[in-house]
Design an enzyme around this catalytic site. Structure first.
Site, PDB file in Angstrom:
ATOM      1  N   ASP A   1       0.806  -1.215   0.000  1.00  0.00           N
ATOM      2  CA  ASP A   1       0.000   0.000   0.000  1.00  0.00           C
ATOM      3  C   ASP A   1       0.834   1.258   0.000  1.00  0.00           C
ATOM      4  O   ASP A   1       1.989   1.247   0.391  1.00  0.00           O
ATOM      5  CB  ASP A   1      -0.786   0.065   1.313  1.00  0.00           C
ATOM      6  CG  ASP A   1      -2.096  -0.646   1.208  1.00  0.00           C
ATOM      7  OD1 ASP A   1      -2.416  -1.117   0.118  1.00  0.00           O
ATOM      8  OD2 ASP A   1      -2.804  -0.708   2.239  1.00  0.00           O
TER       9      ASP A   1
ATOM     10  N   LYS B   1      -3.541   3.206  -2.664  1.00  0.00           N
ATOM     11  CA  LYS B   1      -4.801   3.941  -2.568  1.00  0.00           C
ATOM     12  C   LYS B   1      -4.383   5.286  -2.048  1.00  0.00           C
ATOM     13  O   LYS B   1      -3.927   5.384  -0.916  1.00  0.00           O
ATOM     14  CB  LYS B   1      -5.711   3.307  -1.537  1.00  0.00           C
ATOM     15  CG  LYS B   1      -6.104   1.908  -1.833  1.00  0.00           C
ATOM     16  CD  LYS B   1      -6.897   1.436  -0.643  1.00  0.00           C
ATOM     17  CE  LYS B   1      -7.119  -0.045  -0.678  1.00  0.00           C
ATOM     18  NZ  LYS B   1      -7.623  -0.508   0.601  1.00  0.00           N
TER      19      LYS B   1
ATOM     20  N   MET C   1      -8.179   9.239   9.116  1.00  0.00           N
ATOM     21  CA  MET C   1      -8.766   9.802   7.888  1.00  0.00           C
ATOM     22  C   MET C   1      -9.647  10.990   8.237  1.00  0.00           C
ATOM     23  O   MET C   1     -10.729  11.151   7.684  1.00  0.00           O
ATOM     24  CB  MET C   1      -9.593   8.739   7.150  1.00  0.00           C
ATOM     25  CG  MET C   1      -8.777   7.516   6.776  1.00  0.00           C
ATOM     26  SD  MET C   1      -9.781   6.122   6.224  1.00  0.00           S
ATOM     27  CE  MET C   1     -10.324   5.411   7.764  1.00  0.00           C
TER      28      MET C   1
END
Ligand code: SAH
Length: 516
Positions: free
Chosen positions: A40, A62, A177
């Site tokens: 990732d 991502k 996030m």
């Protein structure tokens, strides 16, 4: 005929929050045996170096919520590769089961009948808090902590989070996030009764040399983020414990924190200097200026190895010479026993250590660990008519064979390895120089400067190092720097790595006080 058993497996490995040292031992073991690594954006790429060179590396990046590859596509790749019998590592930032969609990936594996193992990692909330000096719990402040996604309820009217309980029931709240939705989430905590004075810290790229921390209160943090243009990825830590940071900061206060230092080095100084610099907070980029290669032809070495019984002395002056001699003996089907009849001299403890790995103890080691020391020891012996073998580097000094011959010995000195200029700088070093993000370059011998000039071309070297602070270990190295057109900014009073490090720290400390 029996069909072959399918031994494919997927290891879901937590890479930790950024600092490569924070992966688990189990995680490293899995990487070491991987045939495929699917990694990732948030997993530190340096960890890929643990995987075998031939392992297939697939970037499943991502970036900030924009999915380069659909989750189902990742699941499909995992099932497919393991289905082919491969050992697959799915390397994920932080912990695989904390906001990492690791659960979904395991479901797909379970449905596909694929064997898997989950290797936990240090999740960003825990790692970033530790490196920001914020204890998530503390007996004087709070007994609970909650990990919450900042994205929850985005685009939905109803939130699955019980904001009232979260606001008042949980002491410390960590949002993942949570930068783009920060204002809304802070308001929700306020609306549900949390005090506007509650301290808040944002930790961006926590545990890495790029770590940034922004602090404020529940009432003003959203404005501060806007003013500072603070960007993801970051965790948001809300709670009284944030106030402890002033006292407990330890990582971003290190003397060389945030400094990018290029370490040019000769081959035998492996990583030591980089380790010292990293522990002082710098990002040290290794930049080897010497590469070791096999001799162009082995015939001269082979000839002497086959006649080892005929030598009185074997003289070895580097670990590379030791290793190449023994490896070559092995290739020829021989072992240490063919040294039974000859005495062995090691130039110093490092060389002796390399010999010990092959079961040999030196008969002679000078107190002065140099070619001159070897010559001085042999001068005490009668060498008339003796035969000496000295496997050496291609560009070695002539002093040992010359002086021993003068003492009446016959010396054979075949090339055991070559010191050559690497073709290019490591990509990381080149990239940093081109981006002009290097703060300092260190030279620890004249050859490191000369070889860098040799690799880049003198003009290009001077050009690329414009604006980069030059640190040299001592007067001889500094003279070479000047001859090649570099201005030396730092030179310690004594030529040791510790003193050089201290001098670099003083330089940057003074520079930052002037800037203040
Ligand atoms: N599985 C991961 C989380 C993935 S979700 C874990 O356990 O850490 C991605 C979010 O993690 C980012 O938006 C950010 O909030 C957080 N994050 C990941 N790495 C981080 C880091 N080095 N510093 C701060 N936050 C980080």
């Amino acid at each position: 005929m029996k069909t072959e058993k399918n031994n494919g497996i997927v290891y879901l490995v937590g890479a930790g929050p950024g600092d490569p040292g924070l992966i688990t031992l189990r995680g490293v073991e899995c990487l070491c045996r991987a045939e495929v690594v699917v990694y990732d954006y948030l997993a530190n790429e340096q960890l890929l170096n643990f995987a075998p060179n031939e392992a297939e590396r697939i970037y499943a990046g991502k970036i900030g919520g924009r999915h380069n590859q659909d989750q189902s596509e990742i699941n499909r790749i995992l099932v497919e590769k393991a289905g082919e019998g491969k050992t697959v590592v799915r390397l994920k930032g932080g912990d695989p089961f904390v906001f990492g969609r690791g659960g979904e990936e395991c479901e797909a594996l379970a449905e596909g009948g694929i064997t898997f193992e989950v290797v936990p990692g240090v999740t960003a909330g825990v790692g970033a808090a530790a490196y920001a000096g914020i204890p998530l719990t503390h007996r004087d402040y709070t007994a609970s902590v909650a990990f919450v996604t900042g994205q929850e309820g985005k685009g939905k009217d109803e939130s699955a989070i019980d904001w009232e309980r979260l606001s008042l029931g949980s002491g410390t709240v960590v949002f993942y996030m949570g930068i783009t939705t920060l204002r809304r989430n802070m308001e929700r905590l306020l609306e549900h009764g949390r005090s506007p004075q509650t301290p808040v810290a944002l930790v961006r790229w926590g545990t890495t040399p790029e770590q940034q921390v922004l602090t404020g209160s529940l009432a003003d943090i959203a404005d501060r983020v806007e003013q500072a243009g603070f960007k993801p990825p970051a965790v948001v830590i809300v709670g009284e414990v944030v106030g402890l940071r002033d006292k407990l900061r330890w990582f971003d206060t290190r003397p060389l924190f945030g400094k990018k230092i290029l370490v040019t080095r000769a081959a035998d100084q492996a990583g030591e200097f980089c380790t010292i610099l990293s522990e002082r907070g710098a990002t040290a980029i290794e930049c080897p200026t010497i590469k070791l290669e096999e001799p162009e032809e082995w015939a001269p070495m082979d000839a002497v190895i086959k006649q080892l019984a005929g030598y009185d002395w074997l003289v070895l002056t580097s670990g590379n010479a030791v290793r190449n001699l023994f490896r070559r003996m092995e290739t020829l089907g021989l072992d240490a026993r063919c040294l039974a009849g000859c005495r062995v001299c090691a130039v110093g403890p490092k060389t002796a250590e390399a010999m010990a790995a092959f079961g040999i103890r030196p008969d002679l080691m000078p107190s002065d660990y140099k070619a001159e020391g070897v010559v001085a020891e042999f001068a005490k012996l009668d060498l008339t008519g003796s035969r000496i073998l000295f496997p050496r580097a291609d560009r070695a000094r002539e002093i040992i064979p010359r002086e021993l011959e003068r003492m009446g010995a016959h010396v054979d000195s075949p090339v055991a390895y070559r010191n050559i200029l690497p073709d290019r700088l490591p990509p990381e070093a080149l990239f940093a120089l081109e981006k002009r993000s290097v703060d300092c370059i260190t030279f620890t011998s004249s050859s490191t400067v000369e070889n860098l000039a040799g690799m880049l071309g003198g003009d290009l070297m001077v050009n690329m190092l414009k604006g980069v602070t030059v640190a040299s270990i001592g007067p001889v190295t500094s003279r070479t720097c000047h001859e090649l057109g570099l201005k030396v900014d730092i030179e310690p009073p004594r030529s040791t790595l510790a003193e050089l490090t201290a001098a670099i720290e003083r330089y940057f400390h003074a520079a930052s006080s002037i800037g203040r």
